[in-house]
Design an enzyme around this catalytic site. Structure first.
Site, PDB file in Angstrom:
ATOM      1  N   GLU A 202       0.916  -0.946  -0.269  1.00 44.77           N
ATOM      2  CA  GLU A 202      -0.044   0.094   0.080  1.00 44.77           C
ATOM      3  C   GLU A 202       0.877   1.250   0.053  1.00 44.77           C
ATOM      4  OE1 GLU A 202      -2.427  -0.161   3.376  1.00 44.77           O
ATOM      5  OE2 GLU A 202      -3.186  -2.129   2.800  1.00 44.77           O
TER       6      GLU A 202
ATOM      7  N   LYS B 165       2.166   4.662   1.821  1.00 46.40           N
ATOM      8  CA  LYS B 165       2.006   5.321   2.935  1.00 46.40           C
ATOM      9  C   LYS B 165       1.829   6.675   2.803  1.00 46.40           C
ATOM     10  CE  LYS B 165       4.757   5.041   7.247  1.00 46.40           C
ATOM     11  NZ  LYS B 165       4.411   6.448   7.624  1.00 46.40           N
TER      12      LYS B 165
ATOM     13  N   ARG C 115      -4.690   9.363  16.753  1.00 46.48           N
ATOM     14  CA  ARG C 115      -4.058   8.163  17.358  1.00 46.48           C
ATOM     15  C   ARG C 115      -3.592   8.402  18.947  1.00 46.48           C
ATOM     16  NH1 ARG C 115       1.105   5.479  14.792  1.00 46.48           N
ATOM     17  NH2 ARG C 115       2.166   7.675  15.699  1.00 46.48           N
TER      18      ARG C 115
ATOM     19  N   LYS D  26      10.296   3.370   4.014  1.00 46.13           N
ATOM     20  CA  LYS D  26      10.273   4.756   3.875  1.00 46.13           C
ATOM     21  C   LYS D  26      11.054   5.278   2.462  1.00 46.13           C
ATOM     22  CE  LYS D  26       9.465   7.613   7.268  1.00 46.13           C
ATOM     23  NZ  LYS D  26       8.571   8.471   7.759  1.00 46.13           N
TER      24      LYS D  26
ATOM     25  N   CYS E 169      16.046  46.370 -11.587  1.00 43.99           N
ATOM     26  CA  CYS E 169      17.033  47.424 -11.582  1.00 43.99           C
ATOM     27  C   CYS E 169      17.025  47.904 -12.914  1.00 43.99           C
ATOM     28  CB  CYS E 169      18.407  46.821 -11.470  1.00 43.99           C
ATOM     29  SG  CYS E 169      19.727  47.825 -12.012  1.00 43.99           S
TER      30      CYS E 169
HETATM   31  S1  IVH Z   1      -1.219   0.702   8.596  1.00 40.58           S
HETATM   32  C1  IVH Z   1      -0.523  -1.698  12.487  1.00 40.58           C
HETATM   33  N1  IVH Z   1      -1.396   1.468   6.221  1.00 40.58           N
HETATM   34  O1  IVH Z   1       1.907   5.335   8.850  1.00 40.58           O
HETATM   35  C2  IVH Z   1      -0.372  -0.824  11.279  1.00 40.58           C
HETATM   36  N2  IVH Z   1      -0.569   2.943   8.059  1.00 40.58           N
HETATM   37  O2  IVH Z   1       4.052   4.671  11.022  1.00 40.58           O
HETATM   38  C3  IVH Z   1      -1.309   0.461  11.109  1.00 40.58           C
HETATM   39  N3  IVH Z   1       0.008   5.198   7.359  1.00 40.58           N
HETATM   40  O3  IVH Z   1       0.233   5.442  11.943  1.00 40.58           O
HETATM   41  C4  IVH Z   1      -0.782   1.383  10.120  1.00 40.58           C
HETATM   42  N4  IVH Z   1      -0.408   4.874   5.281  1.00 40.58           N
HETATM   43  O4  IVH Z   1      -0.424   6.998  10.215  1.00 40.58           O
HETATM   44  C5  IVH Z   1      -0.847   1.793   7.469  1.00 40.58           C
HETATM   45  N5  IVH Z   1      -1.353   2.370   4.195  1.00 40.58           N
HETATM   46  C6  IVH Z   1      -1.276   2.407   5.279  1.00 40.58           C
HETATM   47  C7  IVH Z   1      -0.788   3.740   5.781  1.00 40.58           C
HETATM   48  C8  IVH Z   1      -0.507   3.964   7.330  1.00 40.58           C
HETATM   49  C9  IVH Z   1       0.042   5.716   6.001  1.00 40.58           C
HETATM   50  C10 IVH Z   1       0.544   5.778   8.635  1.00 40.58           C
HETATM   51  C11 IVH Z   1      -0.349   5.732   9.827  1.00 40.58           C
HETATM   52  C12 IVH Z   1       0.405   5.086  10.657  1.00 40.58           C
HETATM   53  C13 IVH Z   1       1.897   5.245  10.405  1.00 40.58           C
HETATM   54  C14 IVH Z   1       2.676   4.383  10.781  1.00 40.58           C
END
Ligand code: IVH
Length: 670
Positions: free
Chosen positions: A112, A114, A135, A312, A424
């Site tokens: 997915e 991020k 959160r 990342k 200028c």
């Molecule tokens: S799953 C236990 N999926 O990344 C798994 N998180 O550093 C829960 N985030 O707090 C997270 N895109 O704010 C998941 N496709 C995605 C995400 C995602 C962004 C963020 C989320 C989470 C943080 C983790």
């Protein structure tokens, strides 16, 4: 490091992390970028794993930070965990190996994006949205229901048969276009601009007054289920995503189920390369074991599941010291403020200068020399100063004032009412002169090799060059006495200057630095009017009547040739034997027909636009990304890391500037 050094450093890191947690999670006012925060975390984690005795009471055991007193507390039904992070394929493989130790049999991974936003937990009871929470520390979050109810992207009721209760986890984000628009409005209203879409989303959501949230355009991607009671049972993550989609929740379309870590790596690289094609920001990819039974077997540590990992991307934002704001004078006299930065590596390049565009932009961003500023460099886009990190501003730092005199010639600078640029207007300004002459000699114009900006500065300083016509009356004997100028270099320069006399009329027009007249306009004028004398004799209206030219260029061209000094330069160019006749350019041979040439980094002889135009003029394409279909990648200084890596992986030939020049000439790869 001795063990006492280690303990001291761990202590220091802990207090730093706690401080920044407070800034980020509670005050919505981070002082450092995510990447810098991650570096602190990574360092502490390293120390704690080397010396486990130091780990007691570590903030790493907790997930997020504290809570704002503005909102009521919410106990999540299932904790909102954090994710472990990786930045390389090797680390990803190590994670995969750990999974293999726990699980027998094949593992499928959901990949997915991020999303760079704000994590949100939505509670639907009987299909109705009853509570929305941030959160917080992962166990207790903040109740932001009233605000979330104003977000159109989030359904208030779920479609279809609803479970008794379901927790939907996802990310609230601000689309980039909405962020730009919001900042434009903030500036108009005299308010401070937001540093990035994530801060803007967080700031919009964590408002006391939901009306403010309602005015902000926010999006939402659902990516995970928390507690589910009295509803469907799932065995795979992909099925939960599909269920959420059916229930009317927005689920990102770029999710893929893959088999094997090579495929995971391919997904991550693809999105690293394509991250700017999305209308929202992502900071990586999230890789999750798809099978929910396997997930249970893998379990979690106190802060993060073992079945998921965040891959990342390299950060595109960093903070650094703004050492000074200076003003450069361009060839048209435009005075452009720019930031002088403590050098910082960001977006794959070392950045030490960044344009600040104009006076209004500096005021809106309110950056001051001495500030720590956030610098962004995304892809091949030129580096940008986003804004100051206010909490780090030293006391008594004065706002920056645009100078009222030209920093080169000392004459007054002029900003006309209704215009955003400052100029200028001294035609004899040496700053402008050097820029005008170097531009005249540059590749898009008269293309005089060996006459770059440094040489022009040298000759102008020695009193040999006052205007572009002086190029054709240079005192070569004198030049021969300059350090580093032997017979051969003088002869080469002479030959290059001689050759430039035969360049097409359009190139000469480009070289004259007529405001608003670029290469396309020059080509049109040369083609339609056919001779410089006809162009000089034409009125503003006659020029504006040429197809593709408008009144602004018309007035500028006519105004330029109305000035006796400019006419004098033209006459001296005529006397020197320069070509004044069209048609603009000989039809360019279509040597790149069907080819796709990607340009990355800075070239010395072409601006990015010029390089792309040169490719297109020869029948080629110049897309923004490297793919299997790319013929070659032209690599300049500070290239985009993603493009170079991708080209190396796919075996796409990479060319330097000379190779590019040969490719343009012959269409053949050197
Ligand atoms: S799953 C236990 N999926 O990344 C798994 N998180 O550093 C829960 N985030 O707090 C997270 N895109 O704010 C998941 N496709 C995605 C995400 C995602 C962004 C963020 C989320 C989470 C943080 C983790």
């Amino acid at each position: 490091m001795t063990s006492s050094d280690r303990a001291a450093r761990a202590e220091e890191l802990r207090s730093l992390i706690e401080y920044h947690n407070q800034k980020y999670f509670v005050e919505d006012n981070p002082e450092i970028t995510d990447a810098e925060y991650d570096e602190l975390i990574a360092e502490l984690r390293r120390i704690e794993s080397e010396s486990p005795e130091l780990a007691a009471g570590s903030p790493l055991a907790e997930v997020g930070g504290g809570l704002s007193p503005l909102f009521a507390e919410v106990h999540h039904l299932t904790p909102m965990m954090s994710l472990d992070k990786t930045t390389s394929y090797e680390e990803l493989l190590a994670w995969g190996r750990r999974i293999d130790r726990f699980i027998s049999g094949a593992v499928a991974y959901t990949c997915e994006l991020k999303i760079d936003g704000l994590a949100m937990s939505l509670l639907y009871e009987g299909g109705r949205l009853t509570r929305a929470a941030t959160r917080g520390d992962g166990v207790v979050g903040e109740d932001v229901t009233a605000n979330v109810l104003t977000v159109e992207a989030i359904p208030r009721t779920l479609a279809g048969a609803a479970p008794d209760l379901v927790e939907v986890r996802g990310e609230i984000y601000m689309p980039i276009a909405a962020f730009d628009e919001l900042n434009r409005r903030q500036v108009e209203a005299g308010a401070r601009s937001f540093i990035n879409p994530r801060n803007a989303a967080a700031g919009s959501l964590r408002q006391k007054d939901p009306k403010v949230t309602a005015e902000r355009e926010l999006g939402f991607w659902a990516y995970q289920l928390g507690a589910v009671q009295g509803g469907p049972r799932f065995t795979a993550h992909m099925a939960t995503l599909e269920w959420m989609r059916q229930a009317g929740l927005p689920v990102n379309p770029n999710i893929e189920l893959v088999h094997g870590l090579d495929e995971v790596d391919r997904y991550c690289r693809h999105w690293l390369d394509q991250r700017h094609s999305l209308g929202y920001e992502i900071d990586g990819a999230v890789v999750k074991v798809d099978d929910l039974v396997q997930r249970r077997e893998l379990g979690a540590t106190s802060r993060a599941p073992r079945w998921a990992i965040a891959y990342k991307f390299p950060p595109e934002e960093k903070s650094t010291l703004l050492k000074d704001i200076m003003v450069s004078i361009g060839r048209t006299g435009k005075a452009t403020p720019f930031a002088v930065l403590e050098p910082v590596v960001v977006g794959g390049a070392r950045v030490s200068l960044a344009t600040l565009h104009n006076e209004d932009q500096v005021r809106a961003k309110d950056v001051r020399p001495g500030d720590t500023v956030v610098v962004r460099r995304a892809g091949d886009v030129i580096p940008e100063v986003r804004g100051p990190v206010l909490p780090l501003r030293p006391d008594g730092l004065a706002p920056w004032a645009f100078p009222d005199r030209c920093p080169v010639c000392g004459e007054p600078l002029v900003r006309l009412p209704g215009e955003s640029d400052t100029f200028c207007v001294n035609a004899d300004c040496p700053g402008q002169r050097v820029q005008r002459i170097s531009h005249f000699a540059s590749r898009g114009a008269l293309d005089i090799e060996h006459l770059g900006e440094r040489t022009v500065r040298l000759f102008a300083g020695a009193g040999l060059l006052h205007d572009v016509a002086d190029i054709y009356g240079l005192d070569y004997e004198r030049i021969g006495t300059f350090e580093g100028w032997g017979e051969t270099s003088v002869a080469n320069l002479r030959a290059a200057i001689e050759a430039s006399k035969h360049r097409p009329l359009a190139n000469l027009l480009v070289g004259l630095s007529i405001r608003h007249l670029g290469s396309t306009g020059s080509l049109l004028l040369a083609r339609h009017l056919g001779h410089l004398d006809r162009i000089m004799a034409a009125s503003a209206d006659e020029i504006a009547a040429v197809e593709g030219i408008g009144p602004v260029i018309g007035a500028s061209v006519a105004g330029f040739f109305a000035l006796p000094t400019n006419r004098d330069v033209v006459e001296r160019l005529r006397a020197a034997g320069l070509n004044f006749e069209g048609p603009a350019a000989p039809a360019v041979p279509q040597v790149l027909a069907g080819a796709s040439v990607v340009v990355t980094g800075t070239l010395s002889g072409w601006s990015r636009e010029e390089a792309e135009e040169a490719i297109k003029a020869r029948g080629g394409k110049s897309p923004g990304a490297v793919s299997k279909k790319t013929t070659a990648v032209v690599v300049g200084a500070d290239p985009g890391a993603a493009k170079v890596t991708r080209a190396a992986e796919l075996g796409v030939p990479m060319l330097d500037e000379d190779g590019f020049a040969r490719l343009l000439e012959t269409g053949v790869l050197p």
